[in-house]
Design a protein around this motif. Sequence first.
Motif, short mmCIF file in Angstrom:
data_model
loop_
_atom_site.label_atom_id
_atom_site.label_comp_id
_atom_site.label_asym_id
_atom_site.label_seq_id
_atom_site.Cartn_x
_atom_site.Cartn_y
_atom_site.Cartn_z
N ALA A 1 0.92 -1.14 0.07
CA ALA A 1 0.04 -0.11 0.06
C ALA A 1 0.81 1.22 0.07
CB ALA A 1 -0.92 0.09 1.07
N VAL A 2 2.04 1.24 0.90
CA VAL A 2 2.82 2.55 0.81
C VAL A 2 3.44 2.65 -0.52
CG1 VAL A 2 4.97 3.46 1.98
CG2 VAL A 2 3.09 2.37 3.32
N GLY A 3 3.86 1.44 -0.98
CA GLY A 3 4.63 1.70 -2.29
C GLY A 3 3.51 2.26 -3.51
N TYR B 1 -4.54 0.75 12.16
CA TYR B 1 -3.23 1.79 11.87
C TYR B 1 -3.04 1.90 10.30
CZ TYR B 1 1.16 4.24 11.64
OH TYR B 1 1.99 4.81 11.38
N ASP B 2 -2.89 0.57 9.60
CA ASP B 2 -2.64 0.29 8.35
C ASP B 2 -3.81 0.82 7.61
OD1 ASP B 2 -0.21 -0.63 8.86
OD2 ASP B 2 -0.90 -2.78 8.41
N THR C 1 -3.36 4.13 5.02
CA THR C 1 -3.38 3.81 3.57
C THR C 1 -4.59 4.47 2.82
OG1 THR C 1 -2.31 1.91 3.93
CG2 THR C 1 -3.66 1.90 1.84
N GLN C 2 -5.93 4.34 3.67
CA GLN C 2 -6.94 4.80 2.83
C GLN C 2 -7.03 6.29 3.03
OE1 GLN C 2 -10.52 2.42 2.82
NE2 GLN C 2 -9.42 0.59 2.89
N ALA C 3 -6.70 6.81 4.16
CA ALA C 3 -6.61 8.35 4.39
C ALA C 3 -5.82 8.86 3.08
CB ALA C 3 -6.20 8.65 5.53
#
Length: 212
Positions: free
Chosen positions: A22-24, A86-87, A91-93
């Motif tokens: 997700a971060v990538g 937290y993930d 990610t979604q924000a």
Amino acid sequence: MTASVRAPRSLVWAGALVFVVAVGLVLLMVVRPSAASPSGSGAAPEESSADVGFARDMSVHHQQAVEMAFLVRDRTDDEDVRRLAYDIINTQANQRGMMLGWLESWGRPKSADRPPMEWMGHPVTPSDGSLMPGMATDTELDRLRAARGRDAEVLFLRLMTVHHRAGADMARAAAGSAGTDEIRNLAGGMARAQESEVSLMADMLEARGARP
């Protein structure tokens, strides 16, 4: 609060993998050229396009996912559930911020009178606060607010599983019909990440003696 239920180490690695992917994806979208217009085109997507409809609807979908993640984060001490929350929050924000930014750069309003999902060919009618398939109702959100410990964990995992499945369906539709590379790439990565989290949540429910 109930005692934390430890998930197998494979679940922790799975969760970490989802977060890294997700971060990538977020970093990829940030470094891409501006989405002021469709790739290779001189005009912004039309109001009725899949690009605009998906960005608008998925922003709303994501907003509720973030809300539910905040709710469960404050209602359990379980490290694995809090890590998943937290993930989802981060990610979604971030993805929601990108989609709203694209709408603004395209000159399209962030909300409209059009029925949700109209861009997919099957508009829906909201019911009990649930604006789209997969979204929790107001009644279900009230139950989550009232729950604590394991009860909150199980209810959150069940609601988020349904939420993710519908979100992945929407993302696959956008990946196949959007006119911009930005939306196609984001939607495709989003579908893969949410499908992975659905599998992770199934294992987390099983570890708590619950079914999806």
